[in-house]
Write a protein that holds these residues in place. Structure first.
Motif, short mmCIF file in Angstrom:
data_model
loop_
_atom_site.label_atom_id
_atom_site.label_comp_id
_atom_site.label_asym_id
_atom_site.label_seq_id
_atom_site.Cartn_x
_atom_site.Cartn_y
_atom_site.Cartn_z
N ALA A 1 0.74 -1.16 -0.09
CA ALA A 1 -0.18 0.01 0.03
C ALA A 1 1.01 1.03 -0.06
O ALA A 1 0.57 2.33 -0.57
CB ALA A 1 -0.88 0.13 1.01
N PHE A 2 2.05 1.14 0.66
CA PHE A 2 2.85 2.07 0.63
C PHE A 2 3.94 2.46 -0.69
O PHE A 2 4.10 3.42 -1.00
CB PHE A 2 3.90 2.25 1.97
CG PHE A 2 3.49 2.71 3.05
CD1 PHE A 2 2.69 4.11 3.39
CD2 PHE A 2 3.31 2.26 4.20
CE1 PHE A 2 2.20 4.44 4.54
CE2 PHE A 2 2.71 2.39 5.42
CZ PHE A 2 1.99 3.63 5.77
N LEU A 3 4.10 1.05 -1.29
CA LEU A 3 4.83 1.22 -2.48
C LEU A 3 4.24 1.97 -3.44
O LEU A 3 4.77 2.34 -4.49
CB LEU A 3 5.14 -0.26 -2.76
CG LEU A 3 6.20 -0.48 -3.93
CD1 LEU A 3 7.34 -0.05 -3.42
CD2 LEU A 3 6.16 -1.87 -4.12
N ARG A 4 2.96 1.85 -3.60
CA ARG A 4 2.15 2.31 -4.50
C ARG A 4 1.84 4.04 -4.64
O ARG A 4 1.58 4.69 -5.40
CB ARG A 4 0.59 1.97 -4.49
CG ARG A 4 -0.23 2.22 -5.58
CD ARG A 4 -1.49 3.11 -5.07
NE ARG A 4 -2.73 3.26 -5.95
CZ ARG A 4 -2.45 4.07 -7.06
NH1 ARG A 4 -1.56 4.86 -7.31
NH2 ARG A 4 -3.61 4.25 -7.80
N THR A 5 2.74 4.80 -3.44
CA THR A 5 2.24 5.98 -3.51
C THR A 5 3.54 6.70 -3.91
O THR A 5 4.51 6.25 -4.35
CB THR A 5 2.45 6.49 -1.64
OG1 THR A 5 3.65 6.10 -1.35
CG2 THR A 5 1.46 5.77 -0.73
#
Ligand code: FMN
Length: 348
Positions: free
Chosen positions: A240-244
């Motif tokens: 979920a953080f990698l997508r930011t």
């Protein structure tokens, strides 16, 4: 009574940003730490000098605690003298040709010396050292503690968690097979350690005395609430953080996560020689079809030779698209928003 992660690490919310070997960014790590969680930064492949520089950069970006992550040696890592790389190079030759790259000559080493990395981490004194692929030695844990550094170990099974607890780590990440990236098993083959987060976390909680951090498949407040219901003291979140926009993922990688569904990821050894979860692309399929995969870290080095160039060109077919099974829930583009969503699931 088990300490809370807030007490242990000096943070406000029990939310850990997972480290990304090769794809961590100072900006994302600092954003999560500044928000009150524990930002982590993956040091895979980093030299001692680069580790010192990175910790200094993190310290300039945030005054809050952060973790750095090192891959320990399991003992089965090959060195350039151990392997004939020719068959594995032949298997990926079309990919080098496609990018107009020469076939690579074997390097002097596939990865930097782990002891030198650990010495650099100890000297840099981050708040937390997290490790994967093994149990840190008593000496390492004592050296870390004497500098005020907390140590997190990572387990894919109850037995691994018990071994880490017995060695004296301060917390254990229990990472289920939903998680993006490498399976970090070290006691049994990764294929035999594919316990899902829902089954793994409560069994690890029952088996160890230290706080357990649940990882794998957690991407929103519902996953966080579920992890706490299972007895976890916190969560570690990757995809979920990698997508930011704050992550170091390429746009093609970010877009692949954004377009993912529950069935978009697979486990493969093709890209690194070790089992990892990601979204299939042409590089992965070409190697799987050829059926020739060098052992870790030789294969990781080999594919790294074309992945770097493909990444520069924004070619999503020839990079690694690591992501977990909950990538379809990774809808937010800003890390602060992801953090707020996750924090909403922490029990009051
Ligand atoms: C691209 C990528 C690289 C990763 N690299 C590392 C690493 O170097 N060390 C580590 O401990 N975990 C690594 N992980 C695992 C994450 O830190 C985290 O535990 C995992 O992504 C959690 O599962 P989730 O993706 O379902 O949120 C990586 C994950 C991804 C997606």
């Amino acid at each position: 009574m088990t300490a809370t992660l807030q007490e242990l690490f000096g943070i406000d919310a029990p939310i850990v940003l997972g480290p990304f070997g090769g794809l961590s960014s100072v900006e994302l790590t600092a954003t999560v730490s500044e928000a009150g969680g524990l930002g982590s930064y993956g040091l895979y492949g980093y030299s001692a000098d680069r580790i010192s520089d990175t910790v200094a950069a993190l310290r300039s970006a945030t005054s809050r605690p952060f973790a750095v992550n090192v891959w320990l040696r399991t003992g089965d890592e090959v060195t350039p003298g151990d392997v004939d790389l020719a068959p594995a190079i032949d298997a990926v030759a079309p990919l080098f040709d496609e990018l107009g790259l020469q076939r690579p000559a074997p390097p002097t080493e596939f990865m930097p010396d782990t002891d030198a990395q650990l010495t650099a981490v100890l000297d840099a004194e981050p708040a937390v050292l997290s490790v994967v692929f093994g149990v840190p030695s008593e000496r390492l844990i004592a050296a870390a503690h004497s500098r005020g550094i907390r140590v997190i170990g990572t387990a894919t099974s109850v037995a691994e968690a018990v071994a880490l607890d017995a060695a004296g780590v301060d917390a254990v990440v229990a990472t289920g097979s939903e998680a993006g990236g490498h399976r970090v098993s070290f006691l049994r083959p990764a294929e035999e350690s594919l316990v899902g987060t829902f089954a793994l976390v409560p069994q690890v909680v029952d088996a160890v005395g230290v706080p357990v951090i649940a990882a794998g498949g957690i991407a929103d407040r519902r996953g966080v609430a579920a992890a706490f219901a299972l007895g976890a003291s916190g969560v570690q979140v990757g995809s979920a953080f990698l997508r930011t926009r704050q992550s170091a993922a390429t746009d093609v990688h970010r877009n692949a996560i954004a377009g993912a569904s529950d069935t978009s990821t697979v486990l493969t050894r093709a890209m690194s020689g070790r089992l990892a979860r990601g979204i299939p692309n042409r590089a992965m399929r070409t190697i799987e079809t050829a059926g020739v995969i060098a052992p870790f870290p030789a294969q990781n080095w080999l594919t790294g030779q074309f992945r770097a160039e493909a990444g520069r060109r924004g070619d999503g077919d020839l990079v690694s698209l690591w992501a977990g099974q909950a990538a379809g829930l990774a809808t937010r583009e800003d890390a602060t928003d992801v953090f707020a969503e996750l924090a909403a699931g922490v029990p009051a």
